[in-house]
Design an enzyme around this catalytic site. Structure first.
Site, PDB file in Angstrom:
ATOM      1  N   GLU A 161       0.910  -1.292  -0.087  1.00 48.17           N
ATOM      2  CA  GLU A 161       0.104  -0.098  -0.018  1.00 48.17           C
ATOM      3  C   GLU A 161       0.834   1.106   0.112  1.00 48.17           C
ATOM      4  O   GLU A 161       1.683   1.380   0.742  1.00 48.17           O
ATOM      5  CB  GLU A 161      -0.836  -0.033   1.193  1.00 48.17           C
ATOM      6  CG  GLU A 161      -1.911   1.281   1.180  1.00 48.17           C
ATOM      7  CD  GLU A 161      -2.772   1.236   2.408  1.00 48.17           C
ATOM      8  OE1 GLU A 161      -3.794   2.221   2.466  1.00 48.17           O
ATOM      9  OE2 GLU A 161      -2.330   0.687   3.710  1.00 48.17           O
TER      10      GLU A 161
ATOM     11  N   ASP B 146      -4.764  10.216   7.893  1.00 45.00           N
ATOM     12  CA  ASP B 146      -3.663   9.813   8.462  1.00 45.00           C
ATOM     13  C   ASP B 146      -3.119  10.463   9.756  1.00 45.00           C
ATOM     14  O   ASP B 146      -3.412  11.764  10.346  1.00 45.00           O
ATOM     15  CB  ASP B 146      -2.435  10.176   7.663  1.00 45.00           C
ATOM     16  CG  ASP B 146      -2.679   9.582   6.376  1.00 45.00           C
ATOM     17  OD1 ASP B 146      -2.741   8.123   6.311  1.00 45.00           O
ATOM     18  OD2 ASP B 146      -2.532  10.157   5.119  1.00 45.00           O
TER      19      ASP B 146
ATOM     20  N   TYR C  78     -10.640  -2.517   3.408  1.00 48.07           N
ATOM     21  CA  TYR C  78      -9.775  -2.111   4.260  1.00 48.07           C
ATOM     22  C   TYR C  78     -10.589  -1.804   5.615  1.00 48.07           C
ATOM     23  O   TYR C  78     -11.534  -0.683   5.657  1.00 48.07           O
ATOM     24  CB  TYR C  78      -9.213  -0.641   3.767  1.00 48.07           C
ATOM     25  CG  TYR C  78      -7.862  -0.050   4.462  1.00 48.07           C
ATOM     26  CD1 TYR C  78      -8.061   0.064   6.115  1.00 48.07           C
ATOM     27  CD2 TYR C  78      -7.005   0.368   4.121  1.00 48.07           C
ATOM     28  CE1 TYR C  78      -7.106   0.511   6.690  1.00 48.07           C
ATOM     29  CE2 TYR C  78      -5.762   0.810   4.613  1.00 48.07           C
ATOM     30  CZ  TYR C  78      -5.987   0.851   6.151  1.00 48.07           C
ATOM     31  OH  TYR C  78      -4.877   1.578   6.872  1.00 48.07           O
TER      32      TYR C  78
END
Length: 268
Positions: A50, A61, A176
């Site tokens: 990834e 993030d 995911y």
């Protein structure tokens, strides 16, 4: 076109193994070092990759990856540089599935169709556009489909049945799954609803389910696999190890870590 995700996950299932998917930012901390990191990931036995592109507002993030992204942007890294690097990754390993984690502005910068066309040309297999919810997936699905790119989507303990159904109408490659609510990082707390979420998803699809967000040790990886995940995704801990190494060789610290994570999923 070869479906590398399907081929790799089918092979893992046949062998009774799970997937380890490491993450890093393309171009960080510099081009040569970035390729060195990716090469070590492949040589250590990563099941898939990834790869992220530096973006100014990476809302999914945590602070570790945000810091790396800002450093990469400060060096003047461009989308074209990242794409070129993926071509180099393909010379190292032509079979490993390569996924991108990007944001929609980065797709729009090239144009949606041009983005997916170029991604396929350099060897990308899947794209997760972190800030495009399934309700808006029609913005990207036609182009992704036309160019043979798997659209990757995030599922969480808060994903409703209605949203899960919308995701499964479009998703391919793998799902995911976030281990907890929040942003990426090395926090060890997991949402108690994770096991129930995995069971809900399992009842509706055979797509591989890989868990990320806060997975940084072999023990944590094994615990996620014990709950029913098909693999784990790790990023922030890798960035931290590289930061600590500084200009020193990455082999003494990063390779043993990657190998320990691979061993954890193979022994599950």
């Amino acid at each position: 076109m070869t479906d590398r995700y399907n081929a790799r996950f089918s092979q893992l299932r046949k062998e009774g193994k799970k997937a380890f998917i490491p993450f890093t930012l393309l171009g960080w901390p510099d081009r040569s070092r970035s390729l060195e990191i990716i090469k070590l990931m492949i040589e250590s036995g990563a099941s898939a990759l990834e790869l992220g592109w530096a973006f100014s507002d990476p809302i999914a993030d945590g602070p570790v990856i945000q810091r790396a992204a800002f450093e990469t942007l400060a060096m003047g890294s461009k989308v074209s540089d990242a794409l070129e690097m993926i071509s180099e990754v393909r010379t190292i390993d032509s079979e490993i599935p390569v996924g991108l984690l990007v944001y929609y502005n980065m797709v729009l910068a090239l144009g949606v169709d041009a983005f997916f066309s170029k991604a396929r040309e350099v060897g990308v297999d899947g794209v997760l556009v972190a800030d495009v919810p399934p309700e808006c997936a029609d913005e990207i699905i036609p182009a992704a489909s036309a160019h043979g790119i798997s659209p990757i989507f995030i599922v969480s303990p808060l994903t409703s049945e209605e949203r899960l159904d919308a995701i499964l109408r479009h998703a391919s490659g793998f799902l995911y799954a976030v281990s907890r609510l929040g942003i990426t990082g090395t926090d060890e707390r997991y949402d108690e609803q994770l096991q129930a979420m995995i069971a809900r998803v399992r009842a509706k699809t055979n797509l591989p389910l890989c868990v990320g967000f806060g997975i940084s040790t072999p023990e944590q990886a094994r615990s996620m696999l014990a709950l029913g995940a098909d693999g784990v995704i790790t990023g922030s801990r890798i960035i931290e190890i590289v930061e600590t190494a500084g200009s020193k060789s990455l082999l003494p610290a990063l390779q043993p870590y990657l190998q320990s994570m691979v061993a954890a999923v193979r022994q599950s």
